[in-house]
Design a protein around this motif. Structure first.
Motif, short mmCIF file in Angstrom:
data_model
loop_
_atom_site.label_atom_id
_atom_site.label_comp_id
_atom_site.label_asym_id
_atom_site.label_seq_id
_atom_site.Cartn_x
_atom_site.Cartn_y
_atom_site.Cartn_z
N GLN A 279 10.39 65.10 -70.48
CA GLN A 279 11.04 63.71 -70.11
C GLN A 279 11.47 63.50 -68.90
N GLN B 254 10.65 59.93 -67.61
CA GLN B 254 10.84 58.94 -68.49
C GLN B 254 12.29 58.21 -68.23
N ARG B 255 12.21 57.13 -68.34
CA ARG B 255 13.55 56.48 -68.00
C ARG B 255 14.16 56.26 -69.62
N TRP C 28 17.33 55.10 -64.19
CA TRP C 28 16.45 55.62 -63.43
C TRP C 28 16.18 56.79 -64.31
N SER C 29 14.87 57.57 -64.27
CA SER C 29 14.47 58.85 -64.85
C SER C 29 15.06 59.87 -64.05
N GLU D 270 13.65 60.25 -60.90
CA GLU D 270 13.95 59.21 -59.94
C GLU D 270 15.48 59.75 -59.46
N ASP E 30 9.93 55.98 -58.79
CA ASP E 30 9.22 55.84 -60.11
C ASP E 30 7.80 56.74 -60.44
N VAL F 161 21.91 62.86 -65.77
CA VAL F 161 20.97 63.11 -66.59
C VAL F 161 21.19 64.31 -67.63
N VAL G 93 18.92 64.88 -70.80
CA VAL G 93 17.48 65.75 -70.53
C VAL G 93 17.63 67.34 -71.22
#
Length: 188
Positions: free
Chosen positions: A56, A59-60, A66-67, A70, A112, A174, A177
């Motif tokens: 992942q 992936q955003r 942001w992912s 990013e 991105d 994040v 994730v």
């Protein structure tokens, strides 16, 4: 190539985190010993590795968030920027830092489209460089001053703590994730 969906710029003044814990990520500036800054920066960089190895990573979670890749590209560039600022503070008396628009950089550098494994490597290198810079600060140099373009004043000590919060907070950002460290790299 299409331009990514725009992310709402973060216009908050985060300097308050030097005075009190962050309600979001739990970072407590009072718990940071500057002698540990280098080690903590490196621990945080290690925390990004499983995030960026995740399926992942690019992936955003939403079109305007942001992912992990990013965020990690931003963290890499944060390390580079703080490396320059710390070295400037150590080399010059009370320098004024050039403005850095993080949102403009994200678009210009196409965060991105960056490859997670390449970002992971670059983040590790940048973290190692800035960690070494903090590790090399002499005891009497922690109080050297510098000023951000918006007038915020820092010492080498406070800019190091401010920097650490930035990267810890983004790893917390994040945490959804698989494999992300919940503590943001602040563990022992």
């Amino acid at each position: 190539m299409t331009t990514p969906t725009e992310i709402e710029p973060d216009t908050k003044d985060w300097t308050w985190v030097l005075e009190r814990p962050c309600d979001e990520c739990g970072f407590d500036p009072r718990a940071v010993d500057v002698a540990d800054l280098g080690r903590l920066i490196l621990a945080n960089a290690e925390g990004w590795q499983p995030v960026l190895a995740s399926a992942q990573a690019a992936q955003r979670p939403t079109p305007t968030t942001w992912s992990p890749t990013e965020y990690a590209a931003h963290v890499r560039d944060v390390h580079r920027m703080f490396f320059g600022r710390v070295n400037l503070m150590l080399a010059e008396d009370d320098p004024v830092f050039a403005n850095w628009d993080q949102d403009e950089t994200a678009l210009a550098e196409r965060y991105d489209l960056q490859v997670p494994a390449e970002v992971a490597a670059g983040l590790s290198i940048a973290a190692g460089e800035v960690a070494a810079a903090y590790d090399a600060v002499l005891d009497d140099a922690w109080s050297r001053r510098g000023t951000r373009s918006n007038g915020s004043e820092f010492t080498v000590e406070t800019i190091g703590i401010y920097h650490l919060h930035d990267v810890v907070h983004h790893l917390w950002d994040v945490r959804w994730v698989a494999g992300a460290q919940a503590d943001g790299g602040m563990a022992g």
